[in-house]
Design an enzyme around this catalytic site. Structure first.
Site, PDB file in Angstrom:
ATOM      1  N   LYS A   1       0.750  -1.238   0.040  1.00 18.77           N
ATOM      2  CA  LYS A   1      -0.105  -0.147   0.099  1.00 18.77           C
ATOM      3  C   LYS A   1       0.936   1.334   0.052  1.00 18.77           C
ATOM      4  O   LYS A   1       1.947   1.171   0.465  1.00 18.77           O
ATOM      5  CB  LYS A   1      -0.784   0.102   1.242  1.00 18.77           C
TER       6      LYS A   1
HETATM    7  N1  GLU Z   1      -7.203   0.185  -3.111  1.00 17.96           N
HETATM    8  C1  GLU Z   1      -8.021  -1.117  -3.052  1.00 17.96           C
HETATM    9  C2  GLU Z   1      -8.009  -2.047  -2.077  1.00 17.96           C
HETATM   10  O1  GLU Z   1      -7.930  -1.546  -1.181  1.00 17.96           O
HETATM   11  C3  GLU Z   1      -7.729  -1.976  -4.385  1.00 17.96           C
HETATM   12  C4  GLU Z   1      -6.369  -2.140  -4.713  1.00 17.96           C
HETATM   13  C5  GLU Z   1      -5.964  -2.835  -6.077  1.00 17.96           C
HETATM   14  O2  GLU Z   1      -6.743  -2.908  -6.764  1.00 17.96           O
HETATM   15  O3  GLU Z   1      -4.777  -3.005  -6.051  1.00 17.96           O
HETATM   16  O4  GLU Z   1      -8.233  -3.153  -2.043  1.00 17.96           O
END
Ligand code: GLU
Length: 412
Positions: A102
């Site tokens: 993240k």
């Molecule tokens: N931000 C989204 C999540 O928390 C999607 C992450 C992604 O598509 O890699 O799952």
């Protein structure tokens, strides 16, 4: 409790059930790499603004690391660390071949012009481009970022590394994005809401639903559920709560919000209430689809919903989770409930790497299958061991990551 402590507490509840050794717990909760960078960019008035950017790469034993980029004032290293770890468990629950990561920047993008967001994003890429890539770590949208930010990210990264759209997902559809990616998280939440309520013997028409947040996730979940005959009786966004005991006109609200800069401010087709009223409303299904930690020990006892689906990441802190579980509230955990987004991100990455484009129907079908299989596995595990859906989901996820870790040669 800090966000990473909450996530690790949920991890440990499952690790206890699995009888996991201490050395392995330590290995699995410790992020592989944490990066903090200076992001110094030019404001429209010529001033230089300096903010911090983060990328935490949690685990890659099941595949390249994957996870969104969040632009929000609450972003700090610990929040990103917690969200990166959730991505590892999320990709494992739905069995897509990724690890977890993240990233983010601690700033409110609404205080910046579009050009400023673009310049900031490009500087962020300059600082982290060496550690992300289609085979190592693939970013995506999250709160405060969208397909346009993904496009700038890709364009800047390709200046260093050459053409490779698979470096990031959630791109605009006309620029190697997947059809159905934008709706995917909300659609996945809706799909599982239908499955879960069926298991709980609640008919859609009887399931009075309340949704916190009318952004990308909340609005698509509202649309899916109202089309599936669920009365969506209240939704909220930053401008307050909108309520109609007979069910809101979600289609009208979606087009209002679309024309109104993605906000419901001024919408007059429903009763208005303060934003905080929403969580404690009398309803059958509550879907927090905004920020983390909105349900905590101070308000947990006042929650009247019998079922909660965590569309946001980490909306219920562990103290509240214990209170709600004691009250026999059914909670569908974030790592399963909101996995639709990363699932379609995976489909986007697959399409990019194959230079082949899927139809929207195919994306939706495969999303439905992936989410349904994961839900059935978690439901069975929870029923057969008489444990919460959260602990069941974490147990399945952790076992898969453990297995991959062992196959890579890490064992005692
Ligand atoms: N931000 C989204 C999540 O928390 C999607 C992450 C992604 O598509 O890699 O799952």
């Amino acid at each position: 409790m800090r966000p990473s402590e909450s996530t690790n507490l949920y991890f440990n509840q499952a690790a206890d059930r699995l009888g996991m050794a201490e050395w392995l717990r330590k290995l699995l909760v410790t992020p592989k790499r944490e990066v903090t960078v200076q992001v110094a960019f030019e404001r429209d008035n010529g001033q230089i603004e300096t903010v911090l950017g983060f990328r935490v790469q949690h685990d890659n034993s099941r595949g390249p690391m994957k996870g969104g980029l969040r632009y929000h004032p609450a972003v700090d290293l610990d929040e990103v660390r917690s969200l990166a770890s959730l991505m590892t468990w999320k990709t494992a629950v739905v069995e897509i071949p990724y690890g977890g990561a993240k990233g983010g920047i601690g700033i409110d993008p609404k205080t910046l012009s579009r050009k400023e967001v673009e310049r900031m994003t490009r500087v962020f890429v300059d600082e982290i481009h060496e550690i992300v890539g289609p085979d190592t770590d693939i970013p995506a949208p999250d709160m405060g970022t969208n397909h346009e930010v993904m496009s700038w990210f890709r364009n800047q990264w390709e200046k260093y590394h050459g053409f490779n759209p698979a470096v990031i997902t959630g791109k605009p559809v006309e620029e190697y994005g997947a059809r159905g990616r934008e709706e995917a998280t909300g659609r996945g939440v809706g799909t599982l809401a239908v499955k879960l309520m069926k298991r709980l013997n609640v008919r859609p028409e009887q399931c009075r639903t309340v949704i916190q947040g009318f952004g990308n996730v909340g609005s698509h979940a509202a649309k899916f559920l109202s089309e599936a005959a669920f009365p969506v009786i209240a939704v909220s966004d930053l401008s307050g709560t909108y309520y109609n005991p007979k069910g809101l006109n979600v289609t009208e609200m979606l087009s209002y919000s679309f024309k109104n800069g993605n906000q419901l401010t001024g919408y007059s087709g429903a009763e208005r209430m303060p934003g905080e009223a929403l969580l404690e409303m009398d309803c059958d299904l509550l879907i927090p689809a905004a920020l983390g930690d909105v349900i905590h020990k101070e308000n947990a006892n006042r929650i009247r919903a019998k079922t909660i689906i965590e569309a946001a990441n980490g909306p219920i802190d562990p103290e509240a989770d214990a209170i709600l579980s004691a009250k026999k509230v059914t909670i569908l955990p974030d790592i399963l409930a909101n996995a639709g987004g990363v699932t379609v991100s995976y489909f986007e990455w697959v399409q990019n790497r194959q230079h082949y484009r899927w139809s929207l129907d195919r994306v939706r079908q495969e999303l439905d299958r992936t989410m349904t299989d994961a839900f059935e596995n978690v439901w069975q595990q929870s029923a057969s061991l008489d444990i919460s859906l959260r602990t069941a989901a974490f147990m399945l996820a952790i076992s898969r990551v453990q297995r991959a870790t062992e196959l890579a040669g890490m064992s005692h």
